[in-house]
Design an enzyme around this catalytic site. Structure first.
Site, PDB file in Angstrom:
ATOM      1  N   ARG A 179       0.797  -1.221   0.000  1.00  0.00           N
ATOM      2  CA  ARG A 179       0.000   0.000   0.000  1.00  0.00           C
ATOM      3  C   ARG A 179       0.833   1.275   0.000  1.00  0.00           C
ATOM      4  NH1 ARG A 179      -2.083  -3.434  -1.471  1.00  0.00           N
ATOM      5  NH2 ARG A 179      -3.961  -4.531  -0.804  1.00  0.00           N
ATOM      6  N   SER A 232     -10.217   0.614   3.621  1.00  0.00           N
ATOM      7  CA  SER A 232      -9.378   0.118   4.716  1.00  0.00           C
ATOM      8  C   SER A 232      -8.678   1.290   5.400  1.00  0.00           C
ATOM      9  CB  SER A 232      -8.339  -0.865   4.187  1.00  0.00           C
ATOM     10  OG  SER A 232      -8.961  -2.021   3.663  1.00  0.00           O
ATOM     11  N   GLU A 302      -3.718   3.868   6.869  1.00  0.00           N
ATOM     12  CA  GLU A 302      -3.580   3.843   5.414  1.00  0.00           C
ATOM     13  C   GLU A 302      -4.105   5.139   4.816  1.00  0.00           C
ATOM     14  OE1 GLU A 302      -5.368   1.041   1.893  1.00  0.00           O
ATOM     15  OE2 GLU A 302      -4.432   0.033   3.594  1.00  0.00           O
TER      16      GLU A 302
END
Length: 306
Positions: A179, A232, A302
């Site tokens: 990510r 997320s 994130e």
């Protein structure tokens, strides 16, 4: 921003500039105060002129897509937000080479539109992104992924607008991790992704549609899609699932103000209506603290805060 600067900025773009525009209207969390200005650019020339002007005037700026990974401060953003439209939402397909096809895609295209276009053309490789909100530029920077796939798996390279002009770089020169395009900000500070190149496989419409339908079914089953959220919220630690850790600590349903850890998926934070950036920060700190005390694992967000 002074009136003469407003007029000068407005003259650089075809689309009218929106002043003091609420960013709650441009983020998937539906949270955040106003930007001093919101500017839409439709081609590389407009973008280059706007960025050059803002740099020369020492005005803060940043490009966003659909704001799907952003938490905007309640007081807003003291600067200019740029949206990539027009030419930045195009797809160009090269003739097939053997069993693969190269595609060049504008950074402003939505991931949903990109996946649907690939489905119409019978091109496989990006199905894992089906249903991920957002635009391609942000997805590359985040190395977006799901269900075992991620951008870096099929990326050939990108074109950037840097301080030195337009630069083409290959995926081999890009340091990706889970990510994240790790060295993006260090190597290319304030650069803007213009387009990305992918290596796809022609397999037929029905095959791609089947893959996309399967991915969407999983999303609908496991993820909250009815309330504003940013996908997320925390990165998965190596060898672990952030959602599983949060769930194991009994934090599903934890609420601060008007935001909540989703009862459906513990790694989703949802805005139940009228939530604030402060609510999100407080909830994040509580989740991080509890998970660390009980497991010794430090969760990292994130999402990006601006």
């Amino acid at each position: 921003m002074k009136e003469e600067k407003k007029r000068a900025l407005s003259r650089l773009v075809l689309t009218p500039v929106q002043w003091e525009r609420s960013l709650a209207l441009h983020t998937s969390f539906a949270i955040g105060g106003p930007a001093r200005a919101l500017v839409q650019v439709v081609n590389e020339e407009e973008l280059a002129e706007v960025v050059q002007f803002l740099r020369a005037e020492d005005i803060a700026w940043r490009v966003i897509g659909r704001g799907t990974n952003l938490v905007v401060a309640d007081e807003g953003y003291i600067g200019v937000i740029i949206l990539l439209k027009g030419d930045f939402a195009t797809i160009s397909i090269c003739p097939p080479t053997g069993k693969t096809v190269a595609a060049t895609v504008g950074a402003g295209i939505s991931l949903s539109r990109l996946c649907k276009s690939c489905q119409e053309r019978g091109l496989s490789g990006l199905e894992f992104m089906y249903g991920i909100p957002g635009t391609l530029g942000g997805a590359v920077i985040m190395n977006a992924g799901a269900w075992g796939g991620e951008i870096s798996d099929v990326l050939l390279g990108v074109s950037l607008l840097s301080a030195d002009g337009i630069v083409d770089i290959s995926s081999a020169e890009m340091n990706f991790s889970h990510r994240a395009w790790q060295d993006y900000e260090e190597r290319w500070p304030n650069a803007v992704i213009l387009s990305a190149r992918f290596l796809l496989r022609p397999v037929g419409q029905e095959v791609v549609k089947s893959h996309c339908d399967s991915v969407m079914a999983k999303r609908r089953l496991a993820q909250p899609i009815k309330q504003p959220n940013a996908g997320s919220f925390f990165k998965n630690p190596v060898g672990e699932s952030a959602g599983r850790l949060i769930d194991s600590c009994g934090l599903k349903g934890l609420t601060f103000g008007k935001v909540m850890v989703s009862p459906e998926h513990a790694n989703f934070v949802v805005n139940t209506g009228g939530g604030t950036s402060a609510d999100i920060r407080n909830l994040m700190k509580e989740v991080q603290g509890t998970v660390f005390r009980e497991t010794g694992i430090s969760l990292q967000p994130e999402v990006h805060f601006i």
